[in-house]
Design an enzyme around this catalytic site. Sequence first.
Site, mmCIF file in Angstrom:
data_model
loop_
_atom_site.group_PDB
_atom_site.id
_atom_site.type_symbol
_atom_site.label_atom_id
_atom_site.label_comp_id
_atom_site.label_asym_id
_atom_site.label_seq_id
_atom_site.Cartn_x
_atom_site.Cartn_y
_atom_site.Cartn_z
ATOM 1 N N ARG A 1 65.909 32.763 45.309
ATOM 2 C CA ARG A 1 65.991 31.110 45.341
ATOM 3 C C ARG A 1 64.873 31.071 47.079
ATOM 4 N NH1 ARG A 1 71.986 30.920 48.926
ATOM 5 N NH2 ARG A 1 72.945 33.185 48.004
ATOM 6 N N GLU B 1 72.700 13.106 44.336
ATOM 7 C CA GLU B 1 71.125 13.411 43.511
ATOM 8 C C GLU B 1 70.801 12.651 42.862
ATOM 9 O OE1 GLU B 1 74.662 14.505 43.954
ATOM 10 O OE2 GLU B 1 74.554 16.011 44.560
ATOM 11 N N PHE C 1 73.909 19.864 39.774
ATOM 12 C CA PHE C 1 74.106 18.639 40.570
ATOM 13 C C PHE C 1 72.792 18.457 39.375
ATOM 14 C CE2 PHE C 1 76.395 21.178 42.611
ATOM 15 C CZ PHE C 1 78.508 20.720 41.978
ATOM 16 N N HIS D 1 70.991 28.951 42.090
ATOM 17 C CA HIS D 1 72.170 28.847 41.956
ATOM 18 C C HIS D 1 72.722 28.612 40.309
ATOM 19 C CE1 HIS D 1 72.569 28.461 45.796
ATOM 20 N NE2 HIS D 1 74.464 28.813 45.931
ATOM 21 N N ASP E 1 82.085 30.753 43.528
ATOM 22 C CA ASP E 1 82.466 29.361 43.457
ATOM 23 C C ASP E 1 83.097 28.640 41.934
ATOM 24 O OD1 ASP E 1 82.099 28.598 45.672
ATOM 25 O OD2 ASP E 1 79.983 27.944 45.432
ATOM 26 N N ARG F 1 71.435 32.210 42.649
ATOM 27 C CA ARG F 1 71.872 32.991 44.003
ATOM 28 C C ARG F 1 71.848 34.493 44.106
ATOM 29 N NH1 ARG F 1 77.259 33.834 45.389
ATOM 30 N NH2 ARG F 1 77.874 33.725 47.888
#
Lengths: 303, 310
Positions: free
Chosen positions: B10, B58, B83, B109, B117, B167
């Site tokens: 990323r 989104e 998302f 991610h 998470d 990530r």
Amino acid sequence: MVFYAILFTKLQKYDKTYIKNILKGRSGVKIKNIEELQTYANKIRKDIIEAVYSAGSGHPGGSLSIAEILAVLYFNQMNIDEKNPKAKERDRLVLSKGHTSPALYSALALRGFFEEEKLKTFRNIESILQGHPDMVKVPGVDCSTGSLGQGLSIANGMAIASKLDNEGIRVYCICGDGEIEEGQIWEAAMTSAHYKLDNLCVIVDNNNLQIDGKVTDVMSVYPIDEKFKSFGFEVINVDGHNIAELIQAFEQAKKVKGKPTAIIANTIKGKGVSFMENQAEWHGKAPNEEQYKQAMQELENIK
Amino acid sequence: MNENKKIATRQSYGEKLAELGEKNENIIVFDSDLSEATKTSIFAKKFPNRFFDMGIAEQDMISTAAGVSTFGKIAFASTFAMFATGRAYDQIRNSVCYPNLNVKICASHSGVTVGEDGATHQMLEDIGLMRGLPNMKVMCTSDDIQTKWAVEEITKINGPVYLRLCRLATPVIYDEKQKFEFGKGLQIGDGTDATIFATGVVVSEAIKAKEELEKVGINVRVVDMHTIKPIDKEIIIKCAKETKKLISIEDHSIIGGLGTAISEVLVEEYPTKLIRMGINDVFGKSGKATELLEFYKLTAKGIIEKVMDE
């Protein structure tokens, strides 16, 4: 010299905007006569019935309710050129309620984007005229739609791009009143206002019917005008079948600065065909032969 | 491979995008309130006029990007893979792919390497979702150098692309001179005992496994499958012919991802057994990314076990 003198005299007949538009690759079609525009709306209605009847399926109700809106946009308001359908500086129209494609196809054919003969091929396997508009296949279609709720976001994107390029393009987006039950519409409404898209004009076709019945019974979206107002829009309520009111609203929208405009058009689903008017069942079905003949007869009489 | 120099893909994406933004004024970037995490913030700081934060919306972001692209722009839309592809699937399908618009969905991610998470944010089905869409091309890159190449490469493609990013910081595998080709797997080594097809964050694990196995006289090759659609049929068939065992590994569900894509080629072209390593039809869970890779056996050790298995 003589040639230029003649050309100059000829050009003087037209107003400056017309010439400017021609030079910019935009067509100068701008019908101001209300009766003439009404004739186009009536022609659109007949084309809708023809197309849905020959296809044996389609959505007549919500198509008939936007005939005047499309007649005004395509013959009075929008800067477009049927000879150059991809011209970068053209105004854009997103028919977010894509199932009412027969109305759009008729307006485009009448405006000369493709032969009117093609309207009879609506929904056929070899036709460019898909059940829902396809921007890749059909000249003049600015956006592929069908899955409800996405058009306003796409129109926002066009309005953003136009502002980045400083093109002065206007973007129109027609939504259904049932369609605005989709959550994405309100995500998009936030975006239109947040990015101050004053080159965007949303038209809500408020015929108060959706497939399962009255919008008020299925999932009320009212008050539509107050909702858009609170989201940051300039809101104009009009009779969606009154051409003079529509023109005035579109002209008023052009003067609004710093925020988008929503025109809430009060309409009748199935307008013009007595047995289709205000009947939810005519949302998405084709007339049989007898009904077709009656509908065409009624529309003929209007003229 | 430099084990000491670790960079998340990323990060590489964000840096390259900002660099490309200088040369190419047509690049417009969208994010959904996650620009610091997806690293589009680097572009946003440099080119605030060409960056649009769409808030936590989104679906709106994807369709707006579609609209912008109709003006000849290259629209980049970034958020978490969950998302981007889950929440906005219909928008990707109908607003972007059906009209074949120039929208690059670069999602960070992805996979269990999201870490702490947990399951709601660990997207394991995105490759499957995106691979099934006509006009869509799918990439999943393995290191800093490859990601930077890919970000530039996809700007040359006129149409939708899904780029899957991570990530977790992982080792820099390649040097600056490494050549990549879109749609072509990159073969590392020519061992014939097994082929390990790997994509994304676990490619470095596959290379580690290869190096460990060499020490005990087992020679495997690794194929870095940075492009998952179109899939490189040639290299799959070639490796099926040349090696004794085929393994695929990905930080993604074994349903729909790289393993499935390779299986589809094998079953039609050269029926061969393929061992699919990935997340075995379960949701992820919270934990440190490296712990989770161990838990789901997506490590060099896990690969070595599969290679040694009779």
